[in-house]
Write an enzyme that holds these catalytic residues in place. Structure first.
Site, mmCIF file in Angstrom:
data_model
loop_
_atom_site.group_PDB
_atom_site.id
_atom_site.type_symbol
_atom_site.label_atom_id
_atom_site.label_comp_id
_atom_site.label_asym_id
_atom_site.label_seq_id
_atom_site.Cartn_x
_atom_site.Cartn_y
_atom_site.Cartn_z
ATOM 1 N N GLU A 1 109.857 26.089 5.875
ATOM 2 C CA GLU A 1 110.509 25.261 6.889
ATOM 3 C C GLU A 1 111.917 24.917 6.441
ATOM 4 O OE1 GLU A 1 111.698 21.453 8.946
ATOM 5 O OE2 GLU A 1 111.547 21.898 6.818
ATOM 6 N N HIS B 1 114.419 15.007 0.330
ATOM 7 C CA HIS B 1 115.098 16.072 -0.419
ATOM 8 C C HIS B 1 115.631 15.594 -1.765
ATOM 9 C CE1 HIS B 1 116.041 18.525 3.518
ATOM 10 N NE2 HIS B 1 114.774 18.172 3.417
#
Lengths: 474, 474
Positions: free
Chosen positions: A337, A436
């Site tokens: 993804e 992240h």
């Protein structure tokens, strides 16, 4: 979630992240479903309660957190192309089979394979200071000796263009203000291209988050095939602001940037699929999903371990309760993804012929904090059906409903074409604090919130899959 | 702030960090100061307003933030023994002279000199993962090849002693729960001693903070002269919890720890002193203070750049307004606070003969977020005087008053002996999120909050220094 270039639903993102504030109902929100439809949906109250009790108080209690913790502790981060990811997929296929789910299999996908390698940045002038960095996904390496150059520090693309004659030969630092992820992420995404056009030799981009404890945040970035590629990395909010202050005082700043990042030949990976076969309309499908891959920092517990696990554990709970809906309930755990919905795009392409039978698509990829309801995309009638379904979860306070043009990350590939879909609305105000970064660890996840997410996910997907009528399209 | 072994005022700390909740007044809090005393204090309203306006709206507006940003950006972190710290002190002496303050000088102090060197930790089994660490102050190095050993993971000293036969030859990981800094910091402080007593070869201690984005937090720790010294470092909350989960699942964990940390011969440093000489009772002193040294990560903007700058800029503001109190107003910027109040202890020792003339001592070392008032230690009458003085700052909402047995960090050396003193009460709920971490950067500080801190600090110190009567002792 999610790569910037797929931000079809920027507005959605803004809304999702501030989803605590749900707009008040207006006249046009009012539903007028046929009475028998409403009656049918309401008849699911006993089974909905049974699912909720089982998942949040019964034998399933704590299971989502335990399974997720075991998984992320065992494999750690799972970036596309890594052995970690493929091992994790093998493990999941085995888990899904052990749960007694139907048609468990992997579907092969060719995916990008970017590796970070060692990397570092050091402020050399006016004084020495190590700057924590995370190279951005897809970035090229510096030469072996690194890049040592003066800095040009700007607060925006506009400011860069005002000083375009100063960019040549410089490392361009972007200290953009954070407004929303959807808006600010364009700096991560396009910094290298914009700087390179003006002769910049590398970029350092302020991490796209509203809060930091000296934490750099990575993410995919896009080169333009017509523009020279230059190395690009994220720096912390704190360092971006410091460099900006120093630059505005007129100080000469020099940095040595070193990155070994490289793109290897494409790799093979798999979307992971499991089902509960429908008992009457097995060819019609309600799909729940999240992605198994993650960035290469932290454990990928939040992005998107939580979403993937809520999805497959919904099926596992329904199976444990011996429930089998009319339509097929399918869990897909996407791969790659983070590199641009690569797994989902391959799936959509390969399953094009069955698209007419895809009744409803769901995705959880914006956190699995305390759930609040669903963010929905589709026709008014479809929305009204979903609102009514959500009422079945009133006991766990997840009845909020928000209409958006597009929802989700991977599933935007369908919802942008008008297929009805929903993503998980949850108390994700801090989502981008960890997103992240090395802070995307199991510590972010909470057992009760995960149980509630699984319960909401299981009830809504099961009921939609079992209704006598399908969810109407636009 | 602050080394664990000086936690005379543990209770205070608990209170300070949750200082938003100020206890309601009770009968024994009620003040009964002589009317003329109250009248005299209230007569300072015009000068208090003048100071407040000048600092928060006038020419001084934004000055504390600007000066602090310039300073921490110029020097970065300033650990005891570093050239950075001595350069910063030289710079400050020059600044203080430029402000036209009196008797600007350094007072030499011999201080510890610990250096971190390179350090790393890597989980080797059951899988590879780098663990971010920060060696704890005073720690010894590992051998050159590092220490590779199995882990024993415990949640408390009690649990360690329950498993004492397992500690030998192990790296002991402490995954203590965070309650308050004052309570939890004993793990950072005594982990190495407790583990070494049982044959542990090193310790990894969960960072002492209630929230983390993969951020390790350093701090001083204490060896016991009768116990073998072993290397000791902090790990993140996230990793401590992960290792604990893995250990509880029965997995065999192995880590390689590498640290170059060493203690060099004691170094020379200075406490930095500046004054506004009193116009009538120049031998009597009201002292404001903060420490100039910091840890060797981040910029030391919060701990304690803010406190030091609020202190000296209070004098600078008073000087700019051409005010001169009856008593001498003295700013002391301590050195080597982090290694155990070393600068303050030296100062107290050298100035013992003047202690009778020390009227009131103030310190800011728990953050310079939005100020709320003062935490006070001293007699009831002294407290009543300070409460009345605080009313002069009602326009900036800093009238909260909290009585504690002891206040501050450096100034506990006096307040624990009964000298009246105060520390800055501020909205520091997130203080420990950044404390002793790479996140202690200028980003934490806010111009308006700093102006308000300086205004409160200037008004209260000036008024106390100028009153016709001194602050009574216990």
């Amino acid at each position: 979630m999610l790569p910037a270039r797929t931000l079809v639903g920027t507005l959605f993102l803004v809304a999702a992240v501030s989803s605590a504030a749900v707009p008040a109902a207006t006249a046009e929100d009012e539903c007028d479903l046929p009475e028998e439809m409403v009656r049918e949906i309401r008849s699911y109250a006993p089974v909905a309660d049974k699912i909720i009790r089982f998942v949040t108080e019964g034998k399933f209690k704590g299971r989502t957190w335990n399974k997720l913790a075991g998984f992320v502790d065992k494999f750690g981060s799972r970036i596309a192309g890594s052995q970690n990811l493929e091992n994790a997929i093998d493990f999941m296929l085995n888990e899904l089979r052990k749960e007694g789910l139907d048609n468990v299999h992997g579907e092969e996908v060719t995916i990008p394979h970017w590796v970070r390698g060692r990397e570092s940045a050091k402020l050399l002038e006016p004084r020495m200071q190590t700057l924590p960095i995370l190279g951005l996904g897809g970035s090229i390496a510096t030469p072996k000796e690194g890049i040592t150059a003066e800095l040009l520090v700007v607060d925006s693309f506009d400011e860069l263009h005002h000083h375009k004659e100063q960019a040549k030969g410089k490392i361009v630092v972007f200290n953009e203000n954070y407004t929303t992820y959807g808006e600010s992420v364009r700096y991560r995404d396009y910094a290298a291209v914009e700087a390179a056009k003006l002769g910049g030799v590398a970029t350092l981009v302020r991490s796209v988050t509203g809060f930091s404890i000296a934490s750099p945040h990575t993410g995919w970035q896009d080169y333009d095939t017509n523009v020279t590629q230059i190395p690009t990395a994220s720096i912390t909010i704190e360092d971006a602001q410091m460099l900006s202050r120093m630059f505005k005082r007129g100080e000469k700043l020099k940095v040595r940037l070193y990155m070994e990042a490289k793109t290897l030949p494409p790799a093979k990976s798999r979307n992971t699929v499991a089902e509960i076969k429908g008992k009457e309309k097995a060819d019609e499908v309600v799909l729940v999903s999240g992605h198994l891959d993650s960035w290469d920092v932290g454990q990928g517990a939040m992005d998107d371990g939580g979403g993937a696990f809520v999805s497959w554990l919904s099926l596992a709970a329904i199976r444990k309760l011996d429930l089998r809906p009319r339509r097929t309930l399918r869990a897909v755990l996407w791969t790659a993804e983070e590199e641009g919905l690569v797994g989902a795009a391959s799936y959509v392409e390969k399953h094009k012929s069955e698209e007419g039978k895809l009744n409803f698509v769901m995705e959880s990829d914006e956190g699995t904090f305390t759930p609040q309801g669903l963010v929905f995309s589709g026709s008014k009638t479809a929305g009204c059906i979903l609102k009514e379904v959500l009422k079945l979860t009133a006991s766990i306070n997840t009845t909020n409903f928000q209409l958006e043009k597009n929802v989700g990350s991977d599933i935007t590939l369908w919802t942008s074409k008008g297929l009805p879909g929903a993503s998980l609305m949850n108390a994700n105000e801090k989502y981008f604090w960890f997103h992240h970064s090395a802070g995307d660890m199991m510590t972010v996840e909470e057992p009760r919130a995960l149980d509630l997410c699984t319960a909401l996910w299981a009830v809504s997907s099961y009921v939609v899959a079992d209704l006598s009528f399908g969810i109407p399209r636009n």
